[in-house]
Enzyme design. Structure first.
Site, PDB file in Angstrom:
ATOM      1  N   ASP A 293     -49.779 -34.366 103.223  1.00 17.40           N
ATOM      2  CA  ASP A 293     -49.712 -34.246 101.763  1.00 17.40           C
ATOM      3  C   ASP A 293     -50.956 -34.838 101.097  1.00 17.40           C
ATOM      4  OD1 ASP A 293     -48.663 -33.466  99.342  1.00 17.40           O
ATOM      5  OD2 ASP A 293     -47.475 -35.278  99.050  1.00 17.40           O
TER       6      ASP A 293
ATOM      7  N   HIS B 149     -49.349 -31.742  97.182  1.00 14.54           N
ATOM      8  CA  HIS B 149     -48.329 -31.128  96.332  1.00 14.54           C
ATOM      9  C   HIS B 149     -48.718 -31.113  94.850  1.00 14.54           C
ATOM     10  CE1 HIS B 149     -46.690 -35.337  95.792  1.00 14.54           C
ATOM     11  NE2 HIS B 149     -46.478 -34.870  94.581  1.00 14.54           N
TER      12      HIS B 149
ATOM     13  N   SER C  80     -48.190 -39.410  91.558  1.00 12.68           N
ATOM     14  CA  SER C  80     -48.529 -38.780  92.831  1.00 12.68           C
ATOM     15  C   SER C  80     -50.027 -38.576  92.951  1.00 12.68           C
ATOM     16  CB  SER C  80     -47.821 -37.434  92.968  1.00 12.68           C
ATOM     17  OG  SER C  80     -46.448 -37.604  93.142  1.00 12.68           O
TER      18      SER C  80
END
Length: 500
Positions: free
Chosen positions: A175, A145, A247
């Site tokens: 992901d 992402h 992230s």
């Protein structure tokens, strides 16, 4: 001896006699009086003592791993809000609102020139995340992402250098993304080979809010978390402060090994509240190996719709176990159906590996390459048999649509709150009504659903359904297993027979 000496001697003997009596009373009457006795189990019990200590600080760990962690900047293309130019129509240059909208127009506002033309020039945004090197020749890992829809990607090294990055491959289901920069001699980190234990240190390094090179610490607070992100959820939960921008960054153990990749946080406010989730190192290694080789991830495909084995479903089958994955529907032309797997089977093991539930089955099968042959331990009619299945390529299981039949005189099932009718549109029996608060409603049955089997036997009439329920009652079952088709696919429901 004087009178005083005699008096003192008598006093000492008297005090000693009183003390002995008190001790005797304490031993004899201790239990009844609630006194602690020296050799009783309560006196021997001690609090748990653990001879362990965490590091005084994480300086030595951070100094070694920090150069391997990078910030990732991604240029993304943003679709225009409208392709019709100004939401207020054409605004010529001589308009009194021309300068205002040119300067303060809403996001996505595209302004027309004096000739009324709209250039529709592309607009770009910038996203940021974290990543880390896994090899000295420039391969690094981040989240999918972070790089999704990216047009240009740049990594910012710990020493401030900026390097262009090339996307090698992504895996949306976990992901994860693998990228590479040109060069060699990069500081890189290793993955931990053991699953972290709850209570162990967790050290997160990353780029929160664009502040590169930030370090936070906490502990592993849980393993195997399912957050509803997908069929392969198996997250490590940590309480080290993780925020937006972390992230794709790594979480380390106290040895400086990567135990996971930070990917999500639980936050009602959008900021850190002490619950973050990381993709386990074992999953990352498997996905990265596929991405490095093929640029994509290939997974084995069994071809079944599955659901958990609940207590009431186990009762309806007359078994004690609530582990395994219940096959709701083997997909047509799928590997499982071709091998003989049937609806109502419980898959208990794959190549000897225990299957706790549907999530574990999906993860185990995903670990095999398409074309691999696996042995399933299947519980059918109370006995276990083994079935060999040659796996196919992963595919989405199509939902089974159901044509609703025209109105018919329903059959009522008092206690279940069900109204049934013949299914003129196909096999099975049509559910025409479900009472609110009834047993059927509690199990999620709805008007329009089709009951295709009861107690493992296919049904084609309302009387078949009644016979199936009666058979379950006769056999002393607490529930009867009902196979249902709907727009959501095929599933099993266990209706309690004592309410029938």
């Amino acid at each position: 001896m004087t009178n005083n000496d005699q008096n003192n001697s008598r006093a000492r003997r008297f005090r000693n006699a009183l003390l002995a009596s008190a001790l005797t009373l304490g031993i004899v009457g201790g239990t009844g009086a609630g006194l602690v006795i020296g050799d009783s189990p309560a006196a021997r019990a001690e609090p748990v003592r653990v001879e362990a200590a965490g590091p005084a600080d994480f300086t030595s760990i951070v100094e070694k791993v920090k150069p391997a962690v990078v910030s990732v900047r991604v240029k993304t293309e943003i679709s225009p809000v409208s392709d019709q130019g100004s939401p207020f129509g054409d605004i010529p240059e001589d308009s009194p609102f021309y300068e205002f909208f040119k300067r303060f127009g809403p996001p996505g506002f595209e302004f027309r020139g004096p000739n009324g033309q709209n250039p529709h020039s592309p607009r770009f945004g910038m996203s940021q995340g974290s990543g880390f090197f896994i090899s000295e020749d420039g391969y690094f890992v981040t989240n999918n992402h972070v790089v999704d829809h990216g047009k240009e990607m740049v990594v910012v090294m710990d020493d401030g250098r900026e390097l262009d990055a090339k996307l090698i491959g992504t895996d949306e289901k976990t992901d994860l993304a693998l990228l590479k920069v040109e060069g060699s001699g990069f500081t890189y980190v290793n993955f931990a080979q053991e699953e972290p234990k709850v209570g162990q240190w967790a050290i997160a390094v990353g780029n929160p809010f664009g502040l590169g090179g930030s370090v936070t610490a906490g502990i592993v607070s849980a393993n195997g978390r399912d957050i509803g992100n997908g069929p392969y959820d198996d997250f490590i939960q940590i309480d080290a402060p993780v925020n937006r921008g972390n992230s794709g960054g790594p979480t380390f153990n106290a040895k400086g090994e990567v135990i996971g990749v930070n990917t999500a946080i639980f936050s009602p406010s959008g900021g850190n509240v002490g619950i973050a989730f990381a993709i386990p190192a074992s999953t990352v290694q498997q996905v990265v190996a596929d991405l490095k080789q093929d640029g994509k991830v290939t997974r084995g495909w069994l071809g079944v719709q599955i659901q958990p084995v609940t207590k009431d479903i186990a009762d309806s089958l007359g078994i004690d176990q609530t582990t395994g994955a219940l096959v709701a529907d083997p997909q047509d032309n799928g590997p499982a159906k071709a091998a003989g797997v049937q609806a109502g089977d419980i898959i208990a093991k794959v190549d000897g590996k225990d299957v706790k539930g549907p999530r574990e089955l999906a993860q185990i099968i995903a670990g095999y390459d398409p074309g691999a042959t696996v042995t399933l331990d299947v519980v059918r009619n109370g006995s276990t048999q083994q079935i060999e299945v040659k796996l196919g390529n992963l595919a989405q299981v199509a939902s089974t649509g159901t044509d609703q039949a025209p109105d018919a005189q329903p059959g009522s099932f008092e206690g279940y709150g069900l109204a049934l009718a013949p299914n003129d549109g196909g096999d099975g029996v049509l559910v025409t009504g479900v009472d609110d608060g009834s047993a059927a409603s509690e199990k999620g049955l709805q008007a329009g659903d089709v009951i295709v089997a009861v107690g493992g036997q296919k049904v084609s009439s309302v009387s078949d359904v009644k016979s199936g329920i009666a058979s379950a009652q006769k056999n002393g079952r607490k529930a009867v297993l009902v196979q249902v088709q709907s727009e959501r696919g095929t599933r099993f429901v266990a209706l309690p027979v004592e309410k029938g």
